[in-house]
Enzyme design. Structure first.
Site, PDB file in Angstrom:
ATOM      1  N   SER A 751     122.843 106.962  16.789  1.00  0.00           N
ATOM      2  CA  SER A 751     122.169 105.790  17.825  1.00  0.00           C
ATOM      3  C   SER A 751     122.871 106.065  19.248  1.00  0.00           C
ATOM      4  O   SER A 751     122.794 107.167  19.748  1.00  0.00           O
ATOM      5  CB  SER A 751     122.323 104.523  17.038  1.00  0.00           C
ATOM      6  OG  SER A 751     121.352 103.884  17.699  1.00  0.00           O
ATOM      7  N   ASP A 828     111.338 106.726  13.239  1.00  0.00           N
ATOM      8  CA  ASP A 828     112.257 105.836  13.787  1.00  0.00           C
ATOM      9  C   ASP A 828     111.620 104.739  14.727  1.00  0.00           C
ATOM     10  O   ASP A 828     110.906 105.190  15.610  1.00  0.00           O
ATOM     11  CB  ASP A 828     113.398 106.645  14.548  1.00  0.00           C
ATOM     12  CG  ASP A 828     114.433 105.762  14.819  1.00  0.00           C
ATOM     13  OD1 ASP A 828     114.222 104.664  15.151  1.00  0.00           O
ATOM     14  OD2 ASP A 828     115.678 106.225  15.134  1.00  0.00           O
ATOM     15  N   HIS A 861     115.280 104.174  11.503  1.00  0.00           N
ATOM     16  CA  HIS A 861     116.603 104.683  12.564  1.00  0.00           C
ATOM     17  C   HIS A 861     117.793 104.949  11.433  1.00  0.00           C
ATOM     18  O   HIS A 861     118.656 105.302  11.737  1.00  0.00           O
ATOM     19  CB  HIS A 861     116.870 103.365  13.319  1.00  0.00           C
ATOM     20  CG  HIS A 861     117.692 103.802  14.482  1.00  0.00           C
ATOM     21  ND1 HIS A 861     117.676 104.946  15.248  1.00  0.00           N
ATOM     22  CD2 HIS A 861     118.881 103.059  14.588  1.00  0.00           C
ATOM     23  CE1 HIS A 861     118.905 104.883  16.085  1.00  0.00           C
ATOM     24  NE2 HIS A 861     119.504 103.686  15.772  1.00  0.00           N
TER      25      HIS A 861
END
Length: 912
Positions: A751, A828, A861
């Site tokens: 991330s 995502d 994600h």
């Protein structure tokens, strides 16, 4: 990518202090002292050749300041060997006496240091934790064990619940045996006393109930404040990170029977439901409209009617759920049950982003004939940086009049330039509303009076002008009602403020007073504070990042800022969390590390009843530590450009100073985040160090939390620049160490950490870092959501150069690395696959090919779909081993090998 947040109950709280300079510790094994005293004790014990038995009652004591390899490591300083000659008896006595005197003085000095504004260089301080002492004889942890729960501490969630008649110390327990009741409320003290007259209240006898032939199995439950009815959720389905939908039911405790929340629409899915403080009604949101069900009737009242695709009532849209409230509710009952405040969110102007699903069909619909071969597309209203934001405004519902209204606030932000970040009910129909401008650097605090339907701004703060920083959304403001009998003449509230370069607590009273009483100050910073309030005694308690930023300790302070007291044992470098019963007579104390975690329920010092019960000791982990070999952890600081930055170095078992180890840097690095924590944690980094035998280094660089706002705010407008320079400088420091192989240094993150991994190897250009791994990375901040991005970068229209600099775009520099790996989930919804795809396109355009890529179909994600989470880490580990084994050097400039070709040809009967 929102930073982790936590709230605390609005119920009354009490402190955990017993008197001046005391802390609560069941073992009574340590006296209050500063970390400096502990350091001296560790050195003296090492000279004496003694050791500590760090059992459950002496967690983390004594072994944090020196390493198990005989090195008292102050960066590259000389060490004191553990096998030194014993000190003579007289010397021991003298040293002991001197130590006693020092401890006495340090006891008083510690709190003054912690909150007295003292600032000192910590560059050479080193602390070591080694929770496994099996040496080379222990079992190596496996990658499967890291993720299958083998090393996960057992953790009990204590749900404190207020008693209907003001009782304190009540626990809500779910999942008990049928003989004792599936859902029950129990007094924490009386459950250990068989003679007690306080018997448990069984709310639900069984783990399911039937309604018109339908079996209802609860997934979540919310008892009414009077404990006569239970709001039940079943058939739960996840929406986004925090939100979900399901079927809601009302379960009557007396008759043990249930009914639909809305009898006329029992099969329709509901997004949110919550009790009135009076226990006589439930407000809920369905299809983005709000309804009220009064228990006196089977009918529901429509509060709003025009909710739908673009209008949300009472629930947040994607970006507010993710970046502002970190939850699924924007509905707030007044304490008297007369009014409901809620947000209306208008997404009409917000552009859509399509998320495609190539394998699964999350909407559950069967495609029409001929449509089976097409991916399912879910369109999300997702405001990227610079794009139109949702328009959010606060509305109210008068329950008695069945009327919706809003209140204008003179001088407030324009609709398109406003983020509402917190709503707190006060007394007598007043509401505290915290809002910021779009770029989150100007704060307005308004007070609305719903009785007169007027509002005004009572406090303004220009954070950008103050220190160039921003406002982080939080929901921890605590209303403090007036109480003349206890010296509080006016209503007020406690908030977190910026004071002398740190986040501190402040008390504002009267409620419209813009000038606070600052409750804390100095070196340490408060964390998601206040944690609780004792209204009767005028005390606030809170969690603080202690003497070292990787610690968490609990303190209390008076409303006037006097009598700052530690609650936990601050002489131990530890990481605590706590929750309090609704009357604050009891506390659920959670020790999270560095040693094996434990949990206890204790009575607070203000309670006349003395109580302590161990809830969890995690003995299975203590036993496992005696069998396995884990890494040692070295906590220290490095100085970069005048900033002392926290570092965690994980060393392999049987660490040998004469060997040359590869080094993996692991980071997150997002604004205000923290990765270097003294918590018990056996994770992927543990596997890399303890099994693969590599060193793992984590640096909380500039921009991260709890090292002061000067270090944090320097990154604004230029994300990735200073943070990556810190990682590069740290890598150079480690590359110069005698036990590091400077040719084998890599970095990885997920991330924001993925962005940082790429930005670091881009800035470094292969000079220090040779390899990099990025999972779900942001590669251009124009592609990320507006509320998060603009908080730190301003808008792209205002700061185009900053966005250009922050983007991963220098493909020439990336080509100078040996190799890097990019992994991303195609579904995502947070960091869109657009980031990785456009980045790879830049590499293709510039003929860069020293990279690998792995996409995970239909994973969001977190990358979990179809075994993906295991594959992420397996791929990461294998790729890293190949890198440090030199395999990627063979692909750096591949050339044909005739001998290999000839051998291959013989296998298929060919000739060359």
């Amino acid at each position: 990518m929102a930073a982790e947040k936590g709230g605390s109950s609005d119920e009354e709280r009490k402190p955990l202090t017993r008197g001046s300079m005391e802390y609560r510790d069941s073992s009574n094994s340590l006296h209050y002292s500063s970390s400096a005293a502990s350091l001296s004790l560790a050195v003296i014990d090492r000279i004496n050749g003694s050791t500590h038995d760090t059992g459950p009652d002496e967690i983390g004591r004594g072994d944090r300041d020196y390493s198990d390899d005989g090195e008292y490591d102050l960066e590259e300083a000389d060490y004191i060997p553990s096998g030194g000659k014993p000190v003579q008896k007289k010397v021991k006595i003298v040293l002991g006496f001197l130590l006693f005197l020092c401890l006495s003085g340090w006891s008083l000095a510690f709190v003054l240091f912690l909150f007295g504004g003292h600032e000192s260089s910590k560059t050479s301080i080193v602390y070591e934790d080694n929770i496994s002492d099996t040496g080379s004889q222990g079992i190596k942890i496996t990658l499967d064990e890291v993720f299958d729960g083998t090393w996960s501490p057992n953790s009990r969630d204590i749900s404190w619940i207020p008693g209907p008649n003001g009782e304190d110390g009540l626990l809500l327990e779910k999942g008990a045996s049928i003989s004792n009741g599936y859902l029950r409320v129990e007094d924490i003290v009386s459950r250990k006393d068989p003679k007690s007259s306080k018997k448990p209240i069984v709310l639900m006898q069984k783990a399911y109930f039937n309604v018109s032939g339908e079996a209802v199995f609860p997934s979540r439950v919310w008892p009414s404040p009077d404990l006569k009815t239970v709001l039940v959720l079943s058939n739960e389905e996840k929406n986004w990170r925090h939100s979900f939908t399901g079927k809601y039911w009302l379960f009557d405790v007396e008759s043990q029977t249930g009914q639909p929340l809305d009898p006329a629409a029992k099969d329709q899915r509901v997004q949110l439901a919550s009790w009135s403080p009076r226990s006589d009604a439930v407000v809920f949101t369905r299809d983005n409209n709000m309804f009220l069900r009064k228990l006196s009737s089977n009918e529901v009242i429509k509060i709003t009617t025009n909710g739908g695709v673009n209008l949300f009532y009472g629930v947040p849209d994607w970006v507010y759920e993710e970046e502002v409230f970190s939850g699924n509710s924007v509905t707030w009952w007044a304490d008297d049950g007369e009014y409901i405040a809620f947000l209306r969110t208008n997404e009409s102007s917000v552009p859509e982003y399509p998320v495609q699903y190539f394998v699964s069909r999350p909407n559950g619909e069967i495609p029409k004939p001929g449509g089976e071969s097409y991916p399912e597309t879910r369109k999300i209203k997702y405001p990227k940086a610079g794009a139109p934001n949702p328009i959010v405004d606060l509305q109210f519902f008068d329950v008695g009049k069945d009327e919706v209204f809003s209140v204008d606030i003179k001088g407030d932000f324009a609709d398109s330039n406003r983020l509402i970040i917190e709503v707190v009910w006060a007394s007598n129909g007043k509401v505290i509303v915290r809002s910021t401008n779009r770029e989150s650097d100007v704060l307005h605090v308004a007070v609305i009076d719903v009785l007169s339907r007027t509002g005004k701004i009572v406090r303004k703060e220009d954070i950008n002008a103050l220190d160039g920083g921003w406002v982080e959304p939080s929901q921890t403001t605590r209303f403090i009602p007036a109480d003349p009998d206890n010296g509080r003449l006016n209503d007020g509230y406690i908030d977190t403020v910026i004071y002398e370069g740190r986040d501190q607590l402040a008390y504002y009273t009267p409620i419209d007073n813009p000038k606070p009483i600052v409750l804390t100050n100095g070196h340490s910073e408060v964390v998601q504070a206040p944690s609780g309030v004792d209204l009767k005694r005028g005390l606030v308690y809170f969690v603080v990042a202690g003497n070292e930023p990787w610690e968490r300790h609990i303190y209390s302070v008076n409303f006037d800022g006097t009598s700052l007291q530690p609650v936990t044992n601050v002489s131990e470098s530890s990481y605590y969390d706590v929750s309090f019963s609704n009357g604050a007579g009891y506390a659920f104390l959670k020790y999270a590390g560095p040693q094996v975690p434990w949990q206890k329920v204790i009575s607070t010092p203000a309670n006349e009843v003395t109580f302590e019960e161990t809830i969890e000791e995690n003995n299975h982990l203590s036993e496992r530590l005696r069998q396995y070999t884990l890494e040692s952890k070295i906590y220290q600081y490095i100085d970069i450009d005048g900033f002392s930055l926290p570092v965690l170095e994980r060393r392999p078992p049987n660490f040998n100073q004469t060997k040359k180890y590869p080094v993996l840097f692991y980071l997150y690095g997002g604004p205000g985040s923290q990765t270097v924590k003294k918590k018990f944690n056996v994770d992927f980094q543990s596997y890399v160090a303890a099994n693969l035998g590599y060193i793992v280094v984590t640096v909380d660089g500039r921009g991260t939390g709890f090292i002061g706002r000067k270090a944090r705010c320097i990154i604004r407008g230029n994300l990735g620049h200073f943070e990556s320079l810190d990682q590069i400088q740290a890598a150079k420091i480690w590359a110069a160490k005698p036990y590091v192989d400077e040719s084998r240094i890599s970095i990885w993150g997920w991330s924001y950490g993925g962005f940082m991994a790429l930005k670091t190897i881009e800035q470094d250009g292969g000079r220090t870092f040779k390899y990099g791994i990025a999972v779900a990375p942001v590669t251009d901040w124009r592609y990320y959501d507006s509320i998060y991005t603009e908080r730190y970068m301003h808008t792209p229209q205002r700061n185009p150069g900053g966005y250009d600099n922050a983007a991963i775009s220098n493909t020439t520099a990336l080509a100078n690395n040996i190799r890097f790996l990019v992994m991303h989930g195609t579904a995502d919804d947070n960091v869109h696959i657009q980031n990785s795809l456009t980045f790879i396109d830049k590499l293709d355009v510039n003929n860069v090919h020293n990279y690998d890529v792995h996409f995970f179909p239909d994973s969001d994600h977190s990358i979990y779909f179809h075994n993906a989470h295991k594959i992420v880490y397996s791929r990461l580990a294998d790729w890293l081993v190949n890198a440090f084994n030199g395999e990627w050097l063979k692909t750096y400039d591949p050339t044909p090998n005739d001998s290999i070709l000839r051998r291959a040809a013989t296998w298929v009967g060919m000739s060359i």
